[in-house]
Write a protein that holds these residues in place. Sequence first.
Motif, PDB file in Angstrom:
ATOM      1  N   ILE A   1      -2.383 -19.350  -3.863  1.00 43.90           N
ATOM      2  CA  ILE A   1      -2.381 -17.981  -4.403  1.00 43.90           C
ATOM      3  C   ILE A   1      -3.579 -17.208  -3.859  1.00 43.90           C
ATOM      4  O   ILE A   1      -3.489 -16.028  -3.516  1.00 43.90           O
ATOM      5  N   ASN A   2      -4.689 -17.899  -3.731  1.00 49.06           N
ATOM      6  CA  ASN A   2      -5.874 -17.237  -3.178  1.00 49.06           C
ATOM      7  C   ASN A   2      -5.590 -16.701  -1.775  1.00 49.06           C
ATOM      8  O   ASN A   2      -5.987 -15.591  -1.420  1.00 49.06           O
ATOM      9  N   ARG A   3      -4.868 -17.475  -0.973  1.00 49.65           N
ATOM     10  CA  ARG A   3      -4.551 -17.025   0.393  1.00 49.65           C
ATOM     11  C   ARG A   3      -3.587 -15.840   0.367  1.00 49.65           C
ATOM     12  O   ARG A   3      -3.647 -14.967   1.222  1.00 49.65           O
ATOM     13  N   ASP A   4      -2.709 -15.830  -0.641  1.00 48.20           N
ATOM     14  CA  ASP A   4      -1.837 -14.666  -0.813  1.00 48.20           C
ATOM     15  C   ASP A   4      -2.663 -13.418  -1.140  1.00 48.20           C
ATOM     16  O   ASP A   4      -2.380 -12.323  -0.648  1.00 48.20           O
ATOM     17  N   ILE A   5      -3.671 -13.621  -1.968  1.00 46.16           N
ATOM     18  CA  ILE A   5      -4.546 -12.489  -2.329  1.00 46.16           C
ATOM     19  C   ILE A   5      -5.228 -11.960  -1.065  1.00 46.16           C
ATOM     20  O   ILE A   5      -5.239 -10.753  -0.804  1.00 46.16           O
ATOM     21  N   LEU A   6      -5.763 -12.887  -0.249  1.00 47.42           N
ATOM     22  CA  LEU A   6      -6.504 -12.471   0.948  1.00 47.42           C
ATOM     23  C   LEU A   6      -5.624 -11.717   1.950  1.00 47.42           C
ATOM     24  O   LEU A   6      -6.127 -10.923   2.749  1.00 47.42           O
ATOM     25  N   ALA A   7      -4.323 -11.979   1.908  1.00 45.08           N
ATOM     26  CA  ALA A   7      -3.412 -11.332   2.870  1.00 45.08           C
ATOM     27  C   ALA A   7      -3.136  -9.867   2.527  1.00 45.08           C
ATOM     28  O   ALA A   7      -2.632  -9.115   3.377  1.00 45.08           O
ATOM     29  N   GLN A   8      -3.458  -9.445   1.313  1.00 51.49           N
ATOM     30  CA  GLN A   8      -3.081  -8.088   0.883  1.00 51.49           C
ATOM     31  C   GLN A   8      -3.733  -6.993   1.728  1.00 51.49           C
ATOM     32  O   GLN A   8      -3.166  -5.924   1.925  1.00 51.49           O
ATOM     33  N   GLY A   9      -4.937  -7.257   2.224  1.00 47.75           N
ATOM     34  CA  GLY A   9      -5.672  -6.228   2.973  1.00 47.75           C
ATOM     35  C   GLY A   9      -4.943  -5.785   4.230  1.00 47.75           C
ATOM     36  O   GLY A   9      -4.759  -4.584   4.480  1.00 47.75           O
ATOM     37  N   GLU A  10      -4.537  -6.750   5.049  1.00 40.36           N
ATOM     38  CA  GLU A  10      -3.858  -6.413   6.306  1.00 40.36           C
ATOM     39  C   GLU A  10      -2.474  -5.838   6.028  1.00 40.36           C
ATOM     40  O   GLU A  10      -1.997  -4.961   6.757  1.00 40.36           O
ATOM     41  N   LEU A  11      -1.814  -6.341   4.962  1.00 35.27           N
ATOM     42  CA  LEU A  11      -0.487  -5.794   4.629  1.00 35.27           C
ATOM     43  C   LEU A  11      -0.628  -4.321   4.262  1.00 35.27           C
ATOM     44  O   LEU A  11       0.142  -3.460   4.722  1.00 35.27           O
ATOM     45  N   LEU A  12      -1.642  -4.008   3.463  1.00 33.56           N
ATOM     46  CA  LEU A  12      -1.844  -2.614   3.054  1.00 33.56           C
ATOM     47  C   LEU A  12      -2.209  -1.721   4.238  1.00 33.56           C
ATOM     48  O   LEU A  12      -1.634  -0.638   4.413  1.00 33.56           O
ATOM     49  N   SER A  13      -3.175  -2.165   5.060  1.00 29.81           N
ATOM     50  CA  SER A  13      -3.644  -1.280   6.148  1.00 29.81           C
ATOM     51  C   SER A  13      -2.511  -0.968   7.120  1.00 29.81           C
ATOM     52  O   SER A  13      -2.345   0.174   7.552  1.00 29.81           O
ATOM     53  N   THR A  14      -1.704  -1.995   7.474  1.00 34.42           N
ATOM     54  CA  THR A  14      -0.640  -1.743   8.458  1.00 34.42           C
ATOM     55  C   THR A  14       0.452  -0.853   7.877  1.00 34.42           C
ATOM     56  O   THR A  14       0.985   0.016   8.564  1.00 34.42           O
ATOM     57  N   LYS A  15       0.766  -1.068   6.605  1.00 36.66           N
ATOM     58  CA  LYS A  15       1.831  -0.237   6.015  1.00 36.66           C
ATOM     59  C   LYS A  15       1.369   1.217   5.891  1.00 36.66           C
ATOM     60  O   LYS A  15       2.149   2.146   6.122  1.00 36.66           O
ATOM     61  N   LEU A  16       0.109   1.415   5.532  1.00 37.15           N
ATOM     62  CA  LEU A  16      -0.387   2.798   5.422  1.00 37.15           C
ATOM     63  C   LEU A  16      -0.427   3.453   6.799  1.00 37.15           C
ATOM     64  O   LEU A  16      -0.054   4.623   6.964  1.00 37.15           O
ATOM     65  N   PHE A  17      -0.867   2.686   7.793  1.00 38.49           N
ATOM     66  CA  PHE A  17      -0.935   3.246   9.143  1.00 38.49           C
ATOM     67  C   PHE A  17       0.462   3.575   9.654  1.00 38.49           C
ATOM     68  O   PHE A  17       0.690   4.630  10.268  1.00 38.49           O
ATOM     69  N   TYR A  18       1.394   2.695   9.372  1.00 39.32           N
ATOM     70  CA  TYR A  18       2.774   2.915   9.812  1.00 39.32           C
ATOM     71  C   TYR A  18       3.347   4.180   9.145  1.00 39.32           C
ATOM     72  O   TYR A  18       4.059   4.971   9.771  1.00 39.32           O
ATOM     73  N   THR A  19       2.990   4.378   7.882  1.00 39.14           N
ATOM     74  CA  THR A  19       3.440   5.581   7.179  1.00 39.14           C
ATOM     75  C   THR A  19       2.863   6.838   7.850  1.00 39.14           C
ATOM     76  O   THR A  19       3.547   7.858   7.979  1.00 39.14           O
ATOM     77  N   LEU A  20       1.609   6.730   8.304  1.00 38.21           N
ATOM     78  CA  LEU A  20       1.007   7.863   9.020  1.00 38.21           C
ATOM     79  C   LEU A  20       1.800   8.164  10.300  1.00 38.21           C
ATOM     80  O   LEU A  20       2.095   9.326  10.594  1.00 38.21           O
ATOM     81  N   LEU A  21       2.159   7.117  11.042  1.00 42.00           N
ATOM     82  CA  LEU A  21       2.935   7.335  12.276  1.00 42.00           C
ATOM     83  C   LEU A  21       4.281   7.985  11.952  1.00 42.00           C
ATOM     84  O   LEU A  21       4.734   8.891  12.657  1.00 42.00           O
ATOM     85  N   GLN A  22       4.896   7.546  10.851  1.00 41.01           N
ATOM     86  CA  GLN A  22       6.192   8.143  10.470  1.00 41.01           C
ATOM     87  C   GLN A  22       6.021   9.617  10.118  1.00 41.01           C
ATOM     88  O   GLN A  22       6.811  10.461  10.516  1.00 41.01           O
TER      89      GLN A  22
END
Length: 443
Positions: free
Chosen positions: A111-132
């Motif tokens: 679960i800790n590793r799942d927590i650590l993954a949230q940062g990159e998931l958030l940054s890429t999704k926000l950036f992708y939304t900007l491109l859209q």
Amino acid sequence: MKIMKFGGTSVGRPERMHQVKDLITRDNERKIVVLSALSGTTNALVGIGEALAEANKDLAKERIDTLHKHYLTFYKELLKEEAARSKAEKVIKEHFEFLNIILKISFNEAINRDILAQGELLSTKLFYTLLQELEINAVFLPALDFMSIDENQEPELHKISEKLKVILANYPEENIFVTQGYICKNHRNEVDNLKRGGSDYSASLIGAAINAEVVEIWTDIDGMHNNDPRIVDKTRPIAQLSFDEAAELAYFGAKILHPASIWPAQQYNIAVKLLNTMEPDAKGTTITAKEIGSGVKALAAKDGITAIKIKSSRMLLAYGFLRKVFEVFEKYKTAIDMITTSEVAVSVTIDDLTHLKEIVLELEVYGTVEVDNNQAIVSIVGNMIAESKGTVANIMDCLREYPLRMVSYGGSRHNVSILVEAQYKNDALTSLNEGLFEWKDEV
Ligand code: ADP
Ligand code: ASP
Ligand code: MG
């Protein structure tokens, strides 16, 4: 194709993300854009995990809420239009709901590793939304679909390559692909990561997997400097380095590159460029197979090092002693960084203390064992150091004020390593900086 990796500071503010958008749309080359988490996010996620590990749910909740607030401000500055904003709201809601659910279930390492993954998931999704929002064509490429490590935590380059090639073949007309650095799946198919700073490693692995022309690492400084700019005042960028030199610097503490990030590029002979997002036209550092110039090029240091001395009166003529010693470290999957030997003893250094107790117990079978904590490795890196006259004498002269615990010279043509107590690390780097480089012509 080329790989463009942007680190935490490069995406850490809304205006920086806009700059990243400018940089990836400057040409029409096909590219995979690898993003880190926004600066500060992975540290915050580590903090949330630590609070949960101590069963301090109130503190974990407080940390989740603080991070959540940061994202709620961030997206409003990043995006202008209602449609894009509502997409971003949904993304942020989804990831913070996930973090809040974790508060309610029992905590473990997976679960800790799942927590650590949230940062990159958030940054890429926000950036992708900007491109859209800006109507820039791009494909979102989830790293968890192709990036994997085996049971020894080693990346599965062949599998990564096969998967990526299939995915990319589905989009022959597209030029921009956006993916996460750092995160991967492990052999149990759980979410895992490539360790702190691992987005550089992701970029280089992706570059090797698709045989890219170049791997560009965009960061907050104009390339690899000749010394650690966080410690030493006067440093300057190095225009060119060989893979071997860059690998030594990364391994021995130059934070600008993840320690393992050079080998994939080196294996497939792909140039790596270190570039500055804030100063895109600065020359930066180019890393290739070419060995240019001789002598000392740069210094790096790594602390958190432990030295272990094993003294055996039986080592004299006892072949097999070193093998037995090394087998103990192998058994506990603990990498050795430095080694020095004498007739009756061997000293090694490690930075992973997970199995120190067991290692010491097993080594005691072969002799007396001494452990020194709080050491630092200072590495002097360049081309043919061991063969140029006077270099080692100069190094020793710069270090005459400090007690030296170990000296490693001649192991490669690119490195002289010195072990000192961690308290001397900064001063040693400063003295070497003054003594080994020419500063007269600097403004
Ligand atoms: P990113 O978030 O882009 O991955 P990092 O913080 O991981 O950036 O790496 C860049 C930082 O590395 C620089 O800001 C600098 O402080 C530090 N650094 C340490 N040693 C060196 C070096 N020899 N040359 C350049 N930067 C270095
Ligand atoms: N976000 C991860 C970290 O902070 C990976 C990276 O930035 O390279 O360690
Ligand atoms: Mg980094």
